[in-house]
Write an enzyme that holds these catalytic residues in place. Structure first.
Site, short mmCIF file in Angstrom:
data_model
loop_
_atom_site.label_atom_id
_atom_site.label_comp_id
_atom_site.label_asym_id
_atom_site.label_seq_id
_atom_site.Cartn_x
_atom_site.Cartn_y
_atom_site.Cartn_z
N GLU A 165 0.96 -1.27 0.03
CA GLU A 165 0.11 0.18 0.12
C GLU A 165 0.82 1.25 -0.09
O GLU A 165 0.22 2.19 0.30
CB GLU A 165 -1.16 0.10 1.24
CG GLU A 165 -1.68 -1.15 1.57
CD GLU A 165 -2.43 -2.09 0.64
OE1 GLU A 165 -1.87 -3.09 0.22
OE2 GLU A 165 -3.51 -1.46 -0.17
N TYR A 167 3.54 2.12 1.98
CA TYR A 167 3.89 2.27 3.11
C TYR A 167 5.64 1.88 3.09
O TYR A 167 6.05 1.62 2.18
CB TYR A 167 3.45 1.21 4.20
CG TYR A 167 1.85 2.04 4.51
CD1 TYR A 167 1.61 3.18 5.08
CD2 TYR A 167 0.84 0.99 4.46
CE1 TYR A 167 0.26 3.89 5.31
CE2 TYR A 167 -0.31 1.37 4.75
CZ TYR A 167 -0.58 2.54 5.25
OH TYR A 167 -1.91 3.12 5.42
N ARG A 215 2.54 -8.71 3.84
CA ARG A 215 1.49 -8.22 2.94
C ARG A 215 2.30 -7.84 1.86
O ARG A 215 3.28 -6.83 2.15
CB ARG A 215 0.69 -7.48 3.64
CG ARG A 215 -0.23 -6.72 2.72
CD ARG A 215 -1.78 -6.58 3.39
NE ARG A 215 -3.05 -6.46 2.48
CZ ARG A 215 -3.75 -5.51 2.74
NH1 ARG A 215 -3.80 -4.82 4.08
NH2 ARG A 215 -4.44 -5.08 1.96
N HIS A 253 -1.65 3.98 -1.77
CA HIS A 253 -2.46 5.00 -1.21
C HIS A 253 -2.63 6.19 -2.15
O HIS A 253 -3.62 6.78 -2.50
CB HIS A 253 -2.37 5.27 0.24
CG HIS A 253 -2.76 4.44 1.22
ND1 HIS A 253 -3.93 3.66 1.03
CD2 HIS A 253 -2.23 3.94 2.19
CE1 HIS A 253 -3.91 2.65 1.98
NE2 HIS A 253 -3.10 2.64 2.75
N GLN A 340 -18.06 5.36 3.84
CA GLN A 340 -18.70 6.63 4.63
C GLN A 340 -18.30 6.56 6.24
O GLN A 340 -18.15 7.71 6.76
CB GLN A 340 -20.09 6.75 4.43
CG GLN A 340 -20.12 7.60 3.09
CD GLN A 340 -21.71 7.41 2.40
OE1 GLN A 340 -22.05 6.81 1.63
NE2 GLN A 340 -22.41 8.35 3.20
#
Ligand code: NAP
Ligand code: SF4
Length: 672
Positions: A165, A167, A215, A253, A340
């Site tokens: 992601e 990181y 991961r 991201h 949300q």
């Protein structure tokens, strides 16, 4: 005999024997940061009780510089370890297993002390990271290994090392962020060194008998990301360094490709995990947009992975696994991937919850206990808020009648489900309808009650929602001027050029609906990949198609306008607004801020912008100018001396969304 034979086949995972192939994946809840360990334990235990046999926690920071935000939780003190021990003990007492994710955010950390392989600021972060020197690198590795050792002390069954992601570990792996030319960067071999060393040291720290998950970023989806051959080579090194399992990471991201939003096709990235199947000796976990037992079963049956990870579906329904195992899949409250109440809350520094399940993250405080004295309750309005109030009240033992003016329940959900990319709302409507019946709610459609009809009830809940605001614009009575409900609900014919007045959530939805020509790309994974420029990472580095996104041509020429001077779409969801903005731009939608409307005419809308008069030529004009409370019935009841409970849009229309409506409905019904 289960309907999901692959899903409910046991598996040996490192030292663990698990009864099924479902992982409750890591997600940040914000609960650990509250310090309320009863709350954290209740959240995870409820899920273990509901059949989640294997849970991975949200990311824990190994040190202060690696925390996603200041104050991010980690195992820094004896008190932290004791708190985590309460969680692990409670989960294990339910028969569950739990691993702790260790997440070093690198340049994504929100703080001046953030560190990275090179001093390159992330496009989504405000801080320039410090490039790590040799000593700094050793400190990061040592801190991650220490966090792993403390996880063992805290009773965890395993650790997950977050390597994807975008990181820190991922930042070392990709040329995009690693510009070093030393032992930790320069070529693929040296870029891999840090993650491999981390895994080796974590294994040494936890010993041979504790589960270690890595991961791995299988498709970076950013320019200058890793090549496929590098990813396969890394997988081998990670295996040799001591990992037991590889979990899939999809996209950074900062990638401009959605990876978990509702418009991403279901299981839309399982094919990437499948590419690695058989290439390494370790079991593989697939993830992203897997939200039903059927989808999860298909991922396994098609040989995409050995296990499936689902995170947000466990916010939506803590009993996901138990219901699937019992063949009651239709009863699972569906995660609609809206972000949300989960991710958007996290970005706002709030505890994560769930739009469809307001109890998520609030297990110790919001409970639907049996009612002391059953009462007769009328709920008026079968939108999301009214349906939730009716269901919770009926589940608590009340005698509930739900009255709805329309022929079907659903309210605004019935419009949302028609928007391309929001198909998940259809499943939510089905669930609500089923749940009303299962809870024993008496549903009366085509019924608009008056004060007299409601006289015999002990309590009346008004959930009559909203009506469209009248903007009182000159010329709005023309036949070519439509309201958004005419377009979305009634399917009114719309011309080739459209002007949309109002660029809030509904304006964006209407633009998306009218721009789409043919079936939604969300239902056609290949079309969706073309639309976003995603391709096989083996043929194009990081999985980005060299030709870029190739969206299907729009059905119409659309102009979307607002009076505010800022960019349209600013007020949309933090984690999804950019997807809507990019999506509309790709369809050529013209988005105008700072508009003054002079008049609507047969030829279009005459506006004033930057001091200039302009005609926005259009055959059709659609008004999406917000909402006002529909509270005539509430006011009539009050005038007649009653005290109705008014919730949702009928209470306050501003910034109404399904999240607030459902939350208000559930919380009121929990008290009645
Ligand atoms: P909204 O977000 O309040 O937007 C209303 C729009 O109308 C604004 O662009 C406003 O901008 C304009 N407007 C207001 N009064 C006006 C007037 N008198 N004349 C002309 N323009 C006027 O309302 P909505 O779009 O109906 O959405 C309702 C709720 O549903 C929102 O809370 C939204 O979050 C939610 N929703 C969200 C999404 C999503 O996130 N994708 C989708 C659907 C709904 P100006 O005042 O600048 O002109
Ligand atoms: Fe899923 Fe939306 Fe609930 Fe998040 S808030 S878990 S995305 S339904």
């Amino acid at each position: 005999m289960t309907a999901y034979p692959n899903l409910f086949a046991p598996i040996d995972l490192g030292p663990l024997r698990l009864p099924n192939r479902i992982v409750m994946g890591s997600m940040h809840t914000g609960l650990e940061e509250t310090g309320g360990w009863d709350r954290v334990a209740a959240f995870y235990t409820e899920r273990a009780h509901g059949g989640a046999a294997f849970i991975i926690t949200g990311g824990m920071a190994p040190n202060r510089e690696g925390g996603v935000f200041p104050g991010a939780a980690g195992l820094f003190t004896e008190a932290d370890i004791a708190g985590h021990r309460r969680v692990t003990g409670a989960v294990q007492a339910e028969g569950g297993r739990i691993a702790m994710q260790i997440l070093h955010a690198g340049r994504y950390a929100y703080g001046k002390a953030c560190v990275a392989p090179s001093a390159l600021k992330a496009p989504i972060a405000p801080f320039m990271p410090q490039a790590l020197d040799e000593g700094g690198i050793e400190k990061q590795i040592a801190d991650i290994a220490t966090a792993a050792a403390r996880a063992r002390q805290a009773g965890y069954d395993g650790v997950e090392v977050m390597g994807s992601e975008g990181y820190l570990l991922n930042q070392f792996l990709a040329p995009r962020t690693n510009r070093r030319d030393d032992a930790w960067g320069g070529d693929a071999e040296r870029r891999m060194r840090l993650p491999v060393e981390v895994v080796r040291r974590v294994r040494a720290a936890i010993g041979p008998d504790m589960l270690l998950i890595y991961r791995i970023s299988l498709i970076d989806l950013v320019p200058d990301g890793q090549s496929w051959s590098e990813i396969v080579a890394l997988a081998h090194r990670i295996e040799a360094a001591g990992a037991d399992v590889l979990n899939s990471g999809i996209g950074w991201h900062e990638a401009r490709v959605p990876t978990i939003a509702t418009s991403v096709p279901r299981a839309g990235f399982a094919w990437v995990t499948k590419k690695l199947m058989g290439r390494v000796g370790l079991p593989l976990i697939a993830c992203n947009r897997i939200n039903t037992p059927e989808v999860a079963e298909a991922v396994l049956a098609e040989g995409c992975a050995d296990m499936v990870s689902m995170a947000r579906p466990f916010l939506a329904d803590s009993d996901f696994v138990a219901k699937a195992r019992a063949g009651r899949s239709g009863e699972i409250t569906p995660c609609i991937a809206c972000n949300q109440a989960c991710l958007d809350h996290t970005f706002a520094g709030k505890v994560a919850s769930c739009l469809v399940n307001p109890r998520a993250g609030h297990e110790t405080e919001l409970n639907y206990t049996p009612a002391g004295t059953p009462r007769r309750i009328a709920v008026v309005g079968a939108g999301p808020g009214g349906m939730m109030a009716a269901i919770v009240a009926a589940r608590r033992g009340h005698d509930v009648t739900l009255l709805e003016r329309a022929a079907h329940p659903g309210g605004q959900l019935d419009m949302a489900r028609r928007i391309p990319g929001k198909e998940e709302f259809a499943g939510l409507m089905d669930w609500f309808e089923g749940e009303l019946a299962r809870a024993g709610v008496t549903l009366r459609t085509n019924t608009a009650p008056d004060v007299a009809m409601l006289a015999g009830f002990d309590d009346v809940v008004i959930a009559t929602g909203v009506r469209a605001r009248d903007p009182a614009l000159p010329g709005q009575d023309g036949a070519q001027v439509l309201g958004y409900t005419d377009v979305l609900r009634a399917g009114a014919p719309v011309g080739a050029r459209v002007a949309i007045i109002g660029a809030g959530g509904i304006g964006f939805d209407v633009a998306t609906f009218l721009a789409q020509d043919g079936p939604s790309a969300t239902l056609d994974a290949a079309a969706w990949r073309r639309e976003w420029g995603v391709t096989d990472p083996e043929t194009a580095s990081a999985g980005l198609a060299p030709e870029g996104p190739a969206p299907a041509p729009p059905a119409r020429a659309i102009t979307l306008m607002q009076r505010r001077a800022d960019k349209p779409g600013r007020g949309l969801g933090k984690t999804t607004g950019w997807i809507h903005r990019i999506g509309l731009r790709a369809k050529g939608v013209r988005m105008l801020g700072g508009v003054a409307y002079e008049r609507i005419a047969p030829e279009g809308v005459h506006i004033l912008r930057d001091g200039q008069r302009e005609l926005v030529a259009a055959e059709t004009v659609v008004l999406c100018t917000g909402q006002e409370p529909a509270r005539d019935l509430a006011d009539a009841l009050i005038a007649a001396g009653h005290a109705p409970h008014v919730i949702g849009g009928a209470h306050i229309a501003a910034e109404l969304d399904a999240k607030r409506a459902i939350d208000e409905g559930a919380r009121l019904a929990a008290r009645l």
